[in-house]
Design an enzyme around this catalytic site. Sequence first.
Site, PDB file in Angstrom:
ATOM      1  N   PRO A  90       8.583  -7.791   9.216  1.00 44.52           N
ATOM      2  CA  PRO A  90       9.787  -6.974   9.419  1.00 44.52           C
ATOM      3  C   PRO A  90      11.022  -7.810   9.762  1.00 44.52           C
ATOM      4  O   PRO A  90      12.137  -7.320   9.699  1.00 44.52           O
ATOM      5  CB  PRO A  90       9.425  -6.024  10.564  1.00 44.52           C
ATOM      6  N   GLU A 117       0.882  -7.939  16.480  1.00 39.80           N
ATOM      7  CA  GLU A 117       2.254  -8.061  16.994  1.00 39.80           C
ATOM      8  C   GLU A 117       3.067  -9.105  16.254  1.00 39.80           C
ATOM      9  O   GLU A 117       4.290  -9.072  16.268  1.00 39.80           O
ATOM     10  CB  GLU A 117       2.240  -8.394  18.491  1.00 39.80           C
ATOM     11  N   ARG A 155       5.622  -5.396 -12.720  1.00 32.32           N
ATOM     12  CA  ARG A 155       6.316  -4.581 -13.731  1.00 32.32           C
ATOM     13  C   ARG A 155       7.347  -5.376 -14.515  1.00 32.32           C
ATOM     14  O   ARG A 155       7.751  -4.961 -15.603  1.00 32.32           O
ATOM     15  CB  ARG A 155       7.086  -3.428 -13.064  1.00 32.32           C
ATOM     16  N   ASP A 170      15.157   1.859 -15.545  1.00 34.93           N
ATOM     17  CA  ASP A 170      14.751   2.388 -14.250  1.00 34.93           C
ATOM     18  C   ASP A 170      15.883   2.342 -13.238  1.00 34.93           C
ATOM     19  O   ASP A 170      16.772   1.511 -13.335  1.00 34.93           O
ATOM     20  CB  ASP A 170      13.600   1.556 -13.668  1.00 34.93           C
TER      21      ASP A 170
HETATM   22 CL1  6GU Z   1       6.800  -6.960   5.415  1.00 39.78          CL
HETATM   23  N1  6GU Z   1       5.633  -5.975   7.570  1.00 39.78           N
HETATM   24  C1  6GU Z   1       5.519  -5.088   8.566  1.00 39.78           C
HETATM   25  N2  6GU Z   1       4.524  -5.215   9.442  1.00 39.78           N
HETATM   26  N3  6GU Z   1       6.364  -4.064   8.719  1.00 39.78           N
HETATM   27  C2  6GU Z   1       7.335  -3.956   7.821  1.00 39.78           C
HETATM   28  C3  6GU Z   1       7.509  -4.838   6.754  1.00 39.78           C
HETATM   29  C4  6GU Z   1       6.623  -5.866   6.655  1.00 39.78           C
HETATM   30  N4  6GU Z   1       8.586  -4.461   6.035  1.00 39.78           N
HETATM   31  C5  6GU Z   1       9.049  -3.372   6.646  1.00 39.78           C
HETATM   32  N5  6GU Z   1       8.309  -3.059   7.718  1.00 39.78           N
END
Ligand code: 6GU
Length: 246
Positions: A90, A117, A155, A170
């Site tokens: 994230p 975590e 794709r 698309d």
């Molecule tokens: Cl790549 N990993 C995690 N754990 N949560 C996320 C993500 C990735 N992308 C958005 N949320």
Amino acid sequence: MRIDILCLFPEMVASPLDQSIIKRARERGLVNIVIHNIRDYARDKHHTVDDYPYGGGPGMVLKPEPIFEAAEAIKLQLGVSEMPIILLTPQGRLFSQAVAQELARHSHLMLICGHYEGVDERVCEHLATDEISIGDYVLSGGELAALVVVDAIVRLIPGVLGSQDSASIDSHSSGLLEYPQYTRPPVYRGWPIPAVLISGNHGEIAQWRRRQSILRTAKRRPDLLEKGNLCDEEKKWMLENLLNPK
Ligand code: 6GU
């Protein structure tokens, strides 16, 4: 193209990659996807992959050794010294169609899925060449994110889609959202399809679709409009329609 996926839950990624378009691409040899369990590279008796965070705090952190050793074993087996190694996290840069296009140009990709975590920062600093997030929300692990990234990339490999246009019309390839699509029956529960689509006038159909894409993008994703290269006449038509919907 070859894609190696390193994760802790290989079954979570295996079955979606064994369906539909990706399955066919694999069967046809257009992409070779290999899934690895990071746990197989842990050397201790209990195959430990995570440990407590230094400094305290909740949750567990993925240990660096099994991830480095897995990645190095794969690179050695492939006989390549340089390849993109993408950590799904994230904290990464935001994934988009443009990022998918950039990644699709490589012959090899390695995707590392974190879980729990977090991942020891030395993996980010000294192993990963890129960090990607699929959006501003938190998933339990990188596995689902890796599937999203792999699907978007596969794709784009030439020959994967039936006709090469289906990739370029698309949503997002043109910068705009896709226009509405209809199929038979022509009237369903009293709801007719737009008459222009059965007019046989291909110029009018193309114009109607382009305008629908513009209007839909303006209403739902105005942030994308500048990527759509609207001409002055289209901008004028859009403003009239937004002010005065038919
Ligand atoms: Cl790549 N990993 C995690 N754990 N949560 C996320 C993500 C990735 N992308 C958005 N949320």
